[in-house]
Design a protein around this motif. Structure first.
Motif, PDB file in Angstrom:
ATOM      1  N   ILE A 201       0.819  -1.207   0.000  1.00 15.33           N
ATOM      2  CA  ILE A 201       0.000   0.000   0.000  1.00 15.33           C
ATOM      3  C   ILE A 201       0.859   1.266   0.000  1.00 15.33           C
ATOM      4  O   ILE A 201       0.627   2.198  -0.788  1.00 15.33           O
ATOM      5  CB  ILE A 201      -0.966   0.008   1.203  1.00 15.33           C
ATOM      6  CG1 ILE A 201      -1.966  -1.150   1.115  1.00 15.33           C
ATOM      7  CG2 ILE A 201      -1.703   1.346   1.295  1.00 15.33           C
ATOM      8  CD1 ILE A 201      -2.873  -1.119  -0.086  1.00 15.33           C
ATOM      9  N   LYS A 202       1.862   1.320   0.878  1.00 15.07           N
ATOM     10  CA  LYS A 202       2.690   2.524   0.960  1.00 15.07           C
ATOM     11  C   LYS A 202       3.481   2.736  -0.333  1.00 15.07           C
ATOM     12  O   LYS A 202       3.566   3.862  -0.840  1.00 15.07           O
ATOM     13  CB  LYS A 202       3.648   2.440   2.143  1.00 15.07           C
ATOM     14  CG  LYS A 202       4.435   3.729   2.366  1.00 15.07           C
ATOM     15  CD  LYS A 202       5.349   3.645   3.570  1.00 15.07           C
ATOM     16  CE  LYS A 202       6.057   4.991   3.813  1.00 15.07           C
ATOM     17  NZ  LYS A 202       6.806   5.450   2.625  1.00 15.07           N
ATOM     18  N   ALA A 203       4.041   1.646  -0.887  1.00 13.47           N
ATOM     19  CA  ALA A 203       4.830   1.781  -2.114  1.00 13.47           C
ATOM     20  C   ALA A 203       3.957   2.218  -3.286  1.00 13.47           C
ATOM     21  O   ALA A 203       4.365   3.053  -4.107  1.00 13.47           O
ATOM     22  CB  ALA A 203       5.522   0.454  -2.431  1.00 13.47           C
ATOM     23  N   MET A 204       2.749   1.662  -3.374  1.00 10.42           N
ATOM     24  CA  MET A 204       1.837   2.069  -4.440  1.00 10.42           C
ATOM     25  C   MET A 204       1.450   3.535  -4.274  1.00 10.42           C
ATOM     26  O   MET A 204       1.394   4.288  -5.249  1.00 10.42           O
ATOM     27  CB  MET A 204       0.591   1.184  -4.447  1.00 10.42           C
ATOM     28  CG  MET A 204       0.829  -0.231  -4.946  1.00 10.42           C
ATOM     29  SD  MET A 204      -0.726  -1.142  -5.231  1.00 10.42           S
ATOM     30  CE  MET A 204      -1.326  -1.313  -3.552  1.00 10.42           C
ATOM     31  N   ALA A 205       1.181   3.950  -3.046  1.00 21.25           N
ATOM     32  CA  ALA A 205       0.813   5.338  -2.782  1.00 21.25           C
ATOM     33  C   ALA A 205       1.962   6.282  -3.126  1.00 21.25           C
ATOM     34  O   ALA A 205       1.742   7.365  -3.689  1.00 21.25           O
ATOM     35  CB  ALA A 205       0.392   5.512  -1.325  1.00 21.25           C
ATOM     36  N   ASP A 206       3.179   5.890  -2.793  1.00 22.71           N
ATOM     37  CA  ASP A 206       4.349   6.710  -3.137  1.00 22.71           C
ATOM     38  C   ASP A 206       4.426   6.920  -4.643  1.00 22.71           C
ATOM     39  O   ASP A 206       4.667   8.041  -5.128  1.00 22.71           O
ATOM     40  CB  ASP A 206       5.635   6.031  -2.653  1.00 22.71           C
ATOM     41  CG  ASP A 206       5.797   6.070  -1.147  1.00 22.71           C
ATOM     42  OD1 ASP A 206       5.100   6.871  -0.490  1.00 22.71           O
ATOM     43  OD2 ASP A 206       6.625   5.287  -0.622  1.00 22.71           O
ATOM     44  N   TYR A 207       4.213   5.825  -5.388  1.00 28.34           N
ATOM     45  CA  TYR A 207       4.302   5.917  -6.846  1.00 28.34           C
ATOM     46  C   TYR A 207       3.171   6.760  -7.418  1.00 28.34           C
ATOM     47  O   TYR A 207       3.395   7.633  -8.269  1.00 28.34           O
ATOM     48  CB  TYR A 207       4.290   4.513  -7.466  1.00 28.34           C
ATOM     49  CG  TYR A 207       4.233   4.550  -8.974  1.00 28.34           C
ATOM     50  CD1 TYR A 207       5.284   5.100  -9.717  1.00 28.34           C
ATOM     51  CD2 TYR A 207       3.126   4.069  -9.669  1.00 28.34           C
ATOM     52  CE1 TYR A 207       5.236   5.156 -11.101  1.00 28.34           C
ATOM     53  CE2 TYR A 207       3.062   4.122 -11.051  1.00 28.34           C
ATOM     54  CZ  TYR A 207       4.124   4.669 -11.766  1.00 28.34           C
ATOM     55  OH  TYR A 207       4.068   4.732 -13.133  1.00 28.34           O
ATOM     56  N   ILE A 208       1.958   6.519  -6.958  1.00 27.25           N
ATOM     57  CA  ILE A 208       0.807   7.293  -7.451  1.00 27.25           C
ATOM     58  C   ILE A 208       0.990   8.776  -7.132  1.00 27.25           C
ATOM     59  O   ILE A 208       0.601   9.647  -7.916  1.00 27.25           O
ATOM     60  CB  ILE A 208      -0.505   6.735  -6.872  1.00 27.25           C
ATOM     61  CG1 ILE A 208      -0.778   5.349  -7.467  1.00 27.25           C
ATOM     62  CG2 ILE A 208      -1.678   7.678  -7.150  1.00 27.25           C
ATOM     63  CD1 ILE A 208      -1.942   4.603  -6.831  1.00 27.25           C
ATOM     64  N   GLN A 209       1.621   9.075  -6.015  1.00 30.64           N
ATOM     65  CA  GLN A 209       1.900  10.472  -5.673  1.00 30.64           C
ATOM     66  C   GLN A 209       2.815  11.104  -6.710  1.00 30.64           C
ATOM     67  O   GLN A 209       2.614  12.267  -7.104  1.00 30.64           O
ATOM     68  CB  GLN A 209       2.515  10.572  -4.282  1.00 30.64           C
ATOM     69  CG  GLN A 209       2.771  12.013  -3.839  1.00 30.64           C
ATOM     70  CD  GLN A 209       3.135  12.124  -2.368  1.00 30.64           C
ATOM     71  OE1 GLN A 209       2.981  11.168  -1.606  1.00 30.64           O
ATOM     72  NE2 GLN A 209       3.615  13.279  -1.967  1.00 30.64           N
ATOM     73  N   THR A 210       3.814  10.346  -7.209  1.00 27.04           N
ATOM     74  CA  THR A 210       4.697  10.895  -8.252  1.00 27.04           C
ATOM     75  C   THR A 210       3.918  11.143  -9.546  1.00 27.04           C
ATOM     76  O   THR A 210       4.179  12.122 -10.261  1.00 27.04           O
ATOM     77  CB  THR A 210       5.888   9.958  -8.552  1.00 27.04           C
ATOM     78  OG1 THR A 210       5.432   8.736  -9.133  1.00 27.04           O
ATOM     79  CG2 THR A 210       6.685   9.653  -7.292  1.00 27.04           C
ATOM     80  N   LEU A 211       2.942  10.285  -9.834  1.00 27.38           N
ATOM     81  CA  LEU A 211       2.112  10.483 -11.024  1.00 27.38           C
ATOM     82  C   LEU A 211       1.257  11.739 -10.878  1.00 27.38           C
ATOM     83  O   LEU A 211       1.116  12.521 -11.820  1.00 27.38           O
ATOM     84  CB  LEU A 211       1.214   9.270 -11.255  1.00 27.38           C
ATOM     85  CG  LEU A 211       1.876   7.932 -11.602  1.00 27.38           C
ATOM     86  CD1 LEU A 211       0.814   6.849 -11.770  1.00 27.38           C
ATOM     87  CD2 LEU A 211       2.729   8.040 -12.865  1.00 27.38           C
ATOM     88  N   ALA A 212       0.671  11.912  -9.689  1.00 24.16           N
ATOM     89  CA  ALA A 212      -0.174  13.093  -9.444  1.00 24.16           C
ATOM     90  C   ALA A 212       0.642  14.371  -9.573  1.00 24.16           C
ATOM     91  O   ALA A 212       0.168  15.377 -10.121  1.00 24.16           O
ATOM     92  CB  ALA A 212      -0.813  12.994  -8.065  1.00 24.16           C
TER      93      ALA A 212
END
Length: 413
Positions: free
Chosen positions: A251-262
């Motif tokens: 969850i944290k790793a996916m959120a970190d990545y999605i944050q870079t996309l945003a």
């Protein structure tokens, strides 16, 4: 007003049926088609023409109402009903359903649609595609009887008193995710581009780097090509579970990545559809719920869209009740009767979930028109430009129907 006859004709859809199991087992490419053996029952080729059935009701005053029976691209997979071939199912409609319709007085849409949506033959429910098309024809018949648009009929029965307003139109690119974006920008799609990010190594990147570069390109391309500076479409990217695959559903790793996309999408708003697929309904809900909570906790301007394992009205309610995402794609053909689309949209709205009136590229112009009416009537957050993957055709069909409906309803108002 009575129905005096029911006529069925075979038709084509706006895309193709694909044997998803065969593709996952490594079917090869040969131009636009696939090579290799089929796996799913009913398929004779890994990719074969999409088929539909037009169901026409002849009304006693001579008017004709109609709807199209159609099924999703990946029919027969993921617990869906089997491959929908016209020659197999026209006899079912003519033998089992038509006699129950001929001579019937047209009443309310909801009552008639629910009756045929729940109908069984030899103890089995009708194929979702049949329920889809029959209920469209019922809606059209009620609209013609009442001399209203289909949107007004749905609004009056499901969303009384609501004002009919434009709904955002979402265009999908398919694999042609660069040239098709240019089409979307020129035609000012409200939401774009889908992008079909369905492979980690080829499209997402082992660490997500390929999608990140694509989002940056998308942002820059819009800024370069837009005619109006205030044209600011929402980015909606379907990743088919590849983020979860690349980051082990952490969850944290996916959120970190999605944050870079945003951050890369800024100043545009970002939606990510299907971030993971854990191949289980309960676990999928939990993963979507937890990822949403993590993103919300960070205060990010990004939304998650539920897709995998969210196929029926019951699924839509389950994901909505558990806040498993910020938006749900309501896959219109998978729900059977179009009455279920209205139910699903209204439930999402009542419970704080974004309602995306979606569907499949493998539909028809008629089913696209009908579901657009329902999206308008119920106030969906967005509707899919469909059928096909060419952008122009789907946008034309959906946008033009929306404009016609709003103009006609507005004249009466």
């Amino acid at each position: 007003m009575k129905i005096v006859d029911v006529i069925c004709t075979p038709g084509l859809t706006g895309f193709y049926f694909d044997d998803q199991r065969a593709i996952k087992k490594g079917a090869g490419h040969d131009g636009f088609t696939y090579t290799g053996d089929t796996v799913t029952e009913g398929f004779t080729q890994v990719r074969q023409k999409g088929e539909s059935i037009s169901v026409m009701f002849i009304l006693e005053d001579g008017q004709v109402s109609h709807g199209d029976c159609a099924a999703v691209q990946y029919s027969g997979a993921g617990g869906r009903d089997p491959l929908f071939l016209a020659q197999d199912f026209i006899p079912v409609i003519e033998k089992e359903i038509a006699p129950k319709l001929i001579g019937r007085e047209i009443t309310s849409f909801k009552a008639m649609a629910e009756e045929f949506d729940k109908m069984t033959v030899n103890g089995n429910r009708l194929h979702t595609a049949i329920r889809y098309g029959i209920s469209q024809a019922i809606l059209d018949a009620v609209a013609k009887t009442q001399k209203l648009t289909m949107a007004e009929v749905i609004r009056n029965e499901y969303n009384p008193g609501a004002e009919l307003l434009p709904v955002a139109v979402f265009a999908q690119s398919g694999d042609d995710r660069y040239d098709n974006v240019d089409k979307m920008i020129i035609k000012e799609a409200d939401v774009l581009p889908h992008a079909l990010i369905n492979h980690v190594e080829d499209k997402l990147g082992a660490k997500g780097e390929k999608l990140l570069e694509y989002v940056k390109w998308l942002r820059d391309r819009i800024i370069k090509l837009r005619v109006r500076e205030d044209y600011a479409p929402i980015f909606h990217i379907d990743v088919y579970g590849t983020i979860g695959a690349a980051f082990d559903v952490n969850i944290k790793a996916m959120a970190d990545y999605i944050q870079t996309l945003a951050e890369a999408a800024n100043p545009f708003h970002l939606r990510i559809e299907g971030p993971m697929d854990v191949e289980d309904r309960q676990k999928q809900m939990e993963a979507m719920r937890d990822l949403r909570a993590e993103l919300d906790g960070r205060g990010l301007s990004v939304e998650l869209v539920a897709d995998e394992w969210c196929n029926t009205v019951q699924d839509v309610k389950f994901f909505t009740d558990n806040k498993a995402g910020h938006m749900v794609q309501i896959k219109t053909p998978d729900l059977g009767g179009v009455n279920n689309i209205a139910d699903a949209i209204m439930y999402c709205k009542a419970n704080g979930m974004g309602a995306y009136c979606g569907g499949t590229c493998n539909e028809t112009n008629r089913s696209a028109e009908v579901t657009t009416n329902i999206g308008i009537a119920c106030g969906a957050k967005q509707v899919l430009a469909k059928p096909g993957m060419g952008v122009d055709e789907g946008m034309m069909i959906v946008k033009n129907e929306m404009n016609r409906v709003l103009a006609l309803a507005g004249r009466r108002k």
